[in-house]
Write an enzyme that holds these catalytic residues in place. Structure first.
Site, mmCIF file in Angstrom:
data_model
loop_
_atom_site.group_PDB
_atom_site.id
_atom_site.type_symbol
_atom_site.label_atom_id
_atom_site.label_comp_id
_atom_site.label_asym_id
_atom_site.label_seq_id
_atom_site.Cartn_x
_atom_site.Cartn_y
_atom_site.Cartn_z
ATOM 1 C CG ASP A 158 -2.252 0.622 1.036
ATOM 2 O OD1 ASP A 158 -2.363 1.452 0.116
ATOM 3 O OD2 ASP A 158 -3.181 0.317 1.793
ATOM 4 C CG ASP A 170 -9.603 1.998 -0.713
ATOM 5 O OD1 ASP A 170 -9.142 0.863 -0.937
ATOM 6 O OD2 ASP A 170 -9.079 2.797 0.079
HETATM 7 C C1 DGJ Z 1 -5.997 1.661 1.794
HETATM 8 C C2 DGJ Z 1 -6.332 0.483 0.928
HETATM 9 O O1 DGJ Z 1 -6.787 0.918 -0.308
HETATM 10 C C3 DGJ Z 1 -7.336 -0.392 1.639
HETATM 11 O O2 DGJ Z 1 -7.714 -1.453 0.801
HETATM 12 C C4 DGJ Z 1 -6.734 -0.881 2.915
HETATM 13 O O3 DGJ Z 1 -5.655 -1.724 2.633
HETATM 14 C C5 DGJ Z 1 -6.298 0.288 3.763
HETATM 15 N N1 DGJ Z 1 -5.454 1.197 3.031
HETATM 16 C C6 DGJ Z 1 -5.586 -0.181 4.991
HETATM 17 O O4 DGJ Z 1 -5.071 0.854 5.714
#
Ligand code: DGJ
Length: 709
Positions: free
Chosen positions: A446, A512
């Site tokens: 991430d 997301d």
């Molecule tokens: C942002 C990501 O896009 C989510 O899927 C998740 O992994 C969160 N971060 C976790 O902090």
């Protein structure tokens, strides 16, 4: 070999490129686009001559035209490809051609400006599917430092390309399309976030007005780079039009010492009759790489929306049981497992399993997951650090900043200077240690904040270029040391989607937003460049966390099909009947994944904005799957016919609504074609089509198309 020394002719994958080497001071573009067939020397000469502009009043004696690497000293008064200086002097750059080497698919041109103390090499190559990739390398041959302000590759556009398409967005809405006219002047898109960003354009396309997915000639550019970059489309008052792209350097970020050089990232140009044809060149090129993930994409369950930071062994093993029950093959433990990470305010940088939450380490969970026959995956965010962490407390000098104060905070976090050898060593060591201690098949990598004021320390030099290269090095080293490891590139969803990172990873987290209605445009426009099997797409709870909407399971599942299918949902809260329905979708996704990974996505240009028709057609055109989604109501009810293109014109296909979807709503009769044995040719499906069956807005049907011969 080239038929003539002064014209370069490249031809591959349905694309022709012609360069006129005889123009001064540098070679000029004559053509990039449709295949012109084999061309005898006389035809190449005539084409080159036909492209030469005339002298006009009020201008230079030799009208400037688009060359490779145009610079101001060559008379180019539009956006240059190269700018730089030696401490404020020496900004005049006028290259001339020194040598050329080429074969049928590639050409390499060496340029020099002895007076400026610079040489350059331009490598152009046509890939298997006719994707044109350029890299420009600049070398300082002078004896003082040369500061590079701009270095980019240029691609010619047909003069008819007067409409632009690019993408923008924000968290939860990446790659939303926008269009405008390309008039004389420049349309510029810059990424200044240290990652492409949620608002970045994944492609800058320009084409004939009205181009769609199925029709209309269009050319587009992508910069395969995960840091700051720039793309532009320009139409000049001298009758040239072009696309250009490259890295965006911050002031003083790239200073070449004598003998040093810098290259642009690969800048990739595609074209097609319609956006789908343009995207296939990217997909085919990407799939032809040796490291392209070739085994069936494992059905993935990610724990984020299921448990967020509530890490609890019993809860997670129960989730793993439910995941295995529905057919999941990879279980990914998301954020929250490491030291002090109880929420998003602390812990980033301390990549040790939290002993309070996980007294026996991750072993009990990993063993349980693997005992159920699933792979184990783990979330990390290696480039980041919370000020509230052991790492930040012990090494504040590893945090990127341009002044004494830290840069503006985002999600309570800052960014590590991965180009610092100590920071790099520490992060690499932690990741290797985790991969050695646990059988981790997959990292979800991430990157949850934009970089601002990302310098090497108070008063120091900008570091986006250097940290991007350090990231690439780290990914390459991890992959080399753990060849079976797969990595997902995530950045607050899809804020780092580019072919630089995707050359080193196995999929992106597309957004997301798990709202299927929001995902429809997101996945369609991400797919302009990214092949579907590399786009993470998850079935989720009907009660959507990010938008608050409530939707049917069928809609959520159908929209996740054309991607790397997964689940992001607390399945422990579902009843056996719901899990049985989910298991059927998982089975269906498994039966389709080879088609997704090798076939062609199809996007149908419809007339009703509320009806979304898309599909995927197997590489051997023996099979296809289409989804029809009624997103909102349209003026017509029931909706008009929809077409299903992309099949073999002359073959017969049986068309059936999948038993996973369908069934008419109250007051609606079933469709006759869906309740009888309906067989149509590919041509009939493509030109005439059939009436879609939907029950009400926000519903989807899946249509299976199978060869009937
Ligand atoms: C942002 C990501 O896009 C989510 O899927 C998740 O992994 C969160 N971060 C976790 O902090």
């Amino acid at each position: 070999m080239n038929p003539r020394d002064d014209v370069i002719h490249l031809r591959r994958g349905g694309t022709t490129v012609i360069l006129d080497l005889s123009t001064a001071p540098l070679p000029s573009f004559v053509h990039w686009g449709a295949d012109l067939g084999p061309l005898p020397p006389a035809a190449l000469s005539s084409l080159a001559v036909a492209a030469r502009p005339q002298r006009v009043s009020g201008g230079l004696d030799a009208t400037p035209r688009l060359t490779l690497l145009p610079t101001e000293a060559a008379g180019w008064m539009f956006t240059p490809a190269l700018e730089g200086h030696r401490d404020g002097a020496g900004s005049s750059i006028l290259f001339s051609l020194v040598s050329v080497s080429s074969d049928e698919h590639a050409v390499s041109l060496e340029l020099a400006d002895v007076e400026a103390g610079l040489t350059a090499r331009i490598d152009l190559s046509l890939g298997v599917a006719g994707l044109l990739t350029q890299r420009v390398t600049l070398r300082n041959t002078g004896d003082t430092t040369f500061t590079v302000d701009r270095l980019q590759a240029v691609f010619p556009l047909p003069w008819e390309a007067t409409e632009i398409l690019d993408t923008t967005g924000h968290h939860l809405r990446e790659r939303a399309p926008q269009r405008r006219a390309l008039a004389i002047g420049t349309h510029l898109r810059e990424s200044r976030r240290g990652r492409p960003g949620a608002d970045a354009t994944v492609l800058l396309a320009a084409g004939r007005p009205g181009f769609g997915f199925e029709t209309g000639q269009v050319h587009g550019l992508h910069v395969a780079w995960s840091g700051n970059h720039r793309v532009l489309a320009e139409r000049t008052s001298n009758g040239d039009a072009f696309l250009a792209g490259g890295e965006l350097f911050q002031p003083g970020e790239v200073v070449l010492a004598p003998g040093e050089e810098i290259s642009t990232p690969p800048v990739m140009g595609s074209w097609g009759e319609g956006l789908s044809a343009l995207s296939y060149r990217f997909h085919d090129e990407w799939r032809a790489r040796p490291q392209h993930p070739s085994r069936p994409r494992p059905i993935t369950l990610n724990t984020w929306e299921a448990v967020y930071f509530d890490h609890d062994l019993r809860r997670l093993t129960a989730l793993a049981d439910a995941a295995a029950e529905v057919g999941v093959e990879r279980f990914v433990l998301d954020d929250g497992w490491f030291l002090g990470r109880r929420d998003d305010t602390a812990g980033l940088g301390d990549w040790l399993v939290d002993p309070i939450v996980w007294p026996e380490g991750l072993h009990p969970l990993v063993d349980h997951v693997r005992g159920l026959g699933m792979e184990f995956g783990l979330w990390v965010e290696p480039e980041m650090v919370n000020p509230d962490s052991e790492l930040a407390r012990s090494h504040p000098e590893w945090i990127l900043r341009g002044r004494a104060d830290l840069p503006p905070s985002a999600r309570q976090q800052q960014v590590l200077n991965l180009a610092h050898p100590g920071a790099y060593r520490y992060i690499a060591e932690r990741l290797h240690a985790l991969l050695e201690e646990y059988p981790i098949a997959y990292l979800k990598w991430d990157h949850n904040r934009d970089l601002v004021d990302a310098a090497a320390g108070p008063g120091g030099a900008a570091r986006v270029h250097a940290t991007t290269l350090a990231l690439y090095r780290l990914l390459d080293e991890l992959k080399a040391a753990h060849p079976a490891l797969e990595i997902e590139s995530c950045a607050s969803g899809g804020a780092r989607v580019d072919l630089g990172i995707l050359d080193r990873t196995d999929r992106i987290w597309t957004s997301d937003s798990l709202d299927p209605l929001e995902r429809l445009p997101n996945q369609r426009y991400t797919g302009l460049v990214v092949p579907p099997e590399m786009m993470g797409a998850h079935l989720t709870t009907p009660h959507l966390h990010t938008s608050g909407r409530t939707v049917d399971l069928e809609l959520s599942a159908a929209v996740a099909l054309i991607g790397h299918f997964g689940i992001e949902w607390d399945l422990t809260g579902t009843d056996p009947a719901a899990r049985a329905r989910i298991a059927k979708w998982v089975d269906y996704a498994k039966s389709l994944r080879d088609v997704i990974a090798t076939g062609r996505p199809v996007h149908v240009d419809g007339t009703d904005p509320g009806v979304d028709v898309r599909g995927v057609v197997a590489a051997d055109v023996s099979r296809a799957m289409f989804t029809i989604v009624q997103t909102v109501t349209d003026a017509a009810w029931p909706p008009g016919r929809v077409r299903m293109p992309g099949l073999d014109d002359d073959r017969l296909y049986r068309v059936a609504v999948s038993s996973l979807t369908g069934g008419q709503g109250a007051g609606q009769s079933p469709l006759e074609w869906a309740t009888s044995d309906t067989v149509l040719t590919g041509r009939q499906l493509s030109i005439v089509g059939l009436r879609p069956m939907v029950q009400q807005p926000q519903q989807a049907i899946v249509v299976d198309v199978t060869a009937a011969d």
